[in-house]
Design an enzyme around this catalytic site. Structure first.
Site, PDB file in Angstrom:
ATOM      1  N   ASP A 172       0.651  -1.127  -0.047  1.00 55.80           N
ATOM      2  CA  ASP A 172      -0.098   0.192   0.066  1.00 55.80           C
ATOM      3  C   ASP A 172       0.802   1.291  -0.072  1.00 55.80           C
ATOM      4  O   ASP A 172       1.836   1.173   0.697  1.00 55.80           O
ATOM      5  CB  ASP A 172      -0.910  -0.090   1.176  1.00 55.80           C
ATOM      6  CG  ASP A 172      -1.887   1.121   1.224  1.00 55.80           C
ATOM      7  OD1 ASP A 172      -2.346   1.545  -0.052  1.00 55.80           O
ATOM      8  OD2 ASP A 172      -2.521   1.312   2.385  1.00 55.80           O
ATOM      9  N   HIS A 173       0.490   2.148  -0.851  1.00 49.22           N
ATOM     10  CA  HIS A 173       1.272   3.484  -0.743  1.00 49.22           C
ATOM     11  C   HIS A 173       2.883   3.257  -0.875  1.00 49.22           C
ATOM     12  O   HIS A 173       3.418   3.960  -0.077  1.00 49.22           O
ATOM     13  CB  HIS A 173       0.769   4.523   0.183  1.00 49.22           C
ATOM     14  CG  HIS A 173      -0.552   5.262   0.091  1.00 49.22           C
ATOM     15  ND1 HIS A 173      -0.698   6.346  -0.717  1.00 49.22           N
ATOM     16  CD2 HIS A 173      -1.649   4.798   0.701  1.00 49.22           C
ATOM     17  CE1 HIS A 173      -1.995   6.307  -0.603  1.00 49.22           C
ATOM     18  NE2 HIS A 173      -2.470   5.572   0.215  1.00 49.22           N
ATOM     19  N   GLU A 194      -1.699   6.179  -8.361  1.00 45.66           N
ATOM     20  CA  GLU A 194      -2.530   7.204  -8.081  1.00 45.66           C
ATOM     21  C   GLU A 194      -2.527   8.470  -8.771  1.00 45.66           C
ATOM     22  O   GLU A 194      -1.397   8.903  -8.993  1.00 45.66           O
ATOM     23  CB  GLU A 194      -2.226   7.380  -6.339  1.00 45.66           C
ATOM     24  CG  GLU A 194      -3.113   8.298  -5.774  1.00 45.66           C
ATOM     25  CD  GLU A 194      -3.082   8.619  -4.195  1.00 45.66           C
ATOM     26  OE1 GLU A 194      -2.705   7.637  -3.670  1.00 45.66           O
ATOM     27  OE2 GLU A 194      -2.691   9.675  -3.739  1.00 45.66           O
TER      28      GLU A 194
END
Ligand SMILES: [Zn+2]
Length: 327
Positions: free
Chosen positions: A83-84, A141
């Site tokens: 994640d991220h 993103e």
């Protein structure tokens, strides 16, 4: 072994018209609670680890806990997702054996400053090239999702950093990402909205617009814990001091799922469940000193909260949709 890629899971989710939760994990009890929820509801699972989680638990501990889940639940398809990630975190996750990574190129390397579009495209392309060559999926993103983890508190309708639909088309074309995280007014952490969100602060219309232009791109909603009132009350009833706050209502997420959202990130709700259950147990059993005594109800409440999300997102009953990549 039933490890699967994010691409596989989201392609199936698109066919079936459902969403799949991306649930953050830091420790054994969270993983166990989420896996029991998946067993209970017969759901595919996305287990995701942030850079902070990998640092907290240690890379090897966390990865092997997730592998243990995979051994113990052979009939549940599992995505191991970063994640991220920075570029460095993504490449190391691929090397470690994760089946999916999120490159967050929306911020510069300091993890705070919004990046130029060209920078985002470039760093995302580099991660896609590395990951796809090794059979690993990539989430990108575009736009900035606010909140505690990335340092720029947004929340409550700061619309400057929302994902631009035309730019989204260009971004997907240039990078080849499998999934796209969109900024629609949600933020990370517990304090997302200061009132029940409406169209002035939660821009679900953006999702509709982006989905119209990119019908074959899987969209991802970040910061999508619902921050249920009963969990806030549970914590505060037993000595906590969470200020009144609102998350993303489940019915808004379901609206998103009707318009191309396939992955829904949930972290805060798990944290609230653990904290609430531990506070309650400690308060009712001041003599307790065995961590198992209070971690067990915490794990059970995680299961309950996550099972409810799995049912609401529509992923329940769909564990059998997948062919494992590592049979
Ligand atoms: Zn996020």
């Amino acid at each position: 072994m039933a490890l699967v890629t994010l691409r596989q899971v989201l392609d199936e989710a698109q066919k079936g018209g459902y969403g799949v939760g991306g649930f953050n994990v830091n420790n054994m009890e969270q993983i166990q609670g989420i896996m029991e929820a998946a067993r209970e509801t017969n759901s595919p699972v996305i287990l995701q680890a942030s850079r902070g989680a990998r640092k907290y638990a240690n890379d090897k501990f966390l990865y092997h806990l997730m592998l243990a889940a995979n051994e113990i639940y052979p009939n549940i398809p599992i995505v191991l997702h970063q994640d991220h990630g920075s570029k460095e975190a993504c490449l190391s996750a691929v090397d470690l054996g994760y089946t999916s990574v999120m490159i967050d190129g929306s911020l510069l390397e300091d993890g705070k400053t919004p990046s130029p579009f060209e920078y985002n495209v470039q760093v995302t392309k580099e991660v896609v090239a590395y990951a796809h060559a090794r059979g690993v999926s990539v989430e990108g993103e575009l736009g900035c999702i606010g909140g505690v983890e990335d340092g720029h508190g947004m929340g409550d309708g700061a619309s400057d950093f929302l994902t631009d639909p035309d730019q989204a088309v260009e971004f997907v074309k240039q990078t080849g990402v499998d999934a796209l995280a969109v900024a629609i007014g949600t933020s990370h952490g517990v304090y997302k909205f200061t009132r029940k969100p409406d169209g002035e602060v939660l821009f679900m219309d953006r999702i509709v617009e982006i989905h119209k232009r990119l019908p074959n791109t899987h969209l991802v909603m970040h910061g999508s814990s619902s921050v249920p009132q009963e969990l806030q009350d549970l914590i505060n009833q037993y000595g906590g001091k969470i200020k009144q706050t609102w998350g993303v209502p489940v019915e808004e997420i379901q609206k998103g799922i009707q318009h191309g959202v396939r992955k829904v990130n949930v972290d805060t709700d798990t944290r609230l469940a653990i904290t609430g259950a531990i506070r309650k147990y400690m308060s009712e059993h001041p003599e307790a000193f065995d961590p198992r005594d209070y971690l067990k109800p915490a794990r059970e409440l995680v299961q309950q909260v996550i099972a409810a999300r799995m049912r609401a997102f529509g992923q329940s009953g769909h564990a059998g949709d997948y062919t494992p990549i590592s049979a």
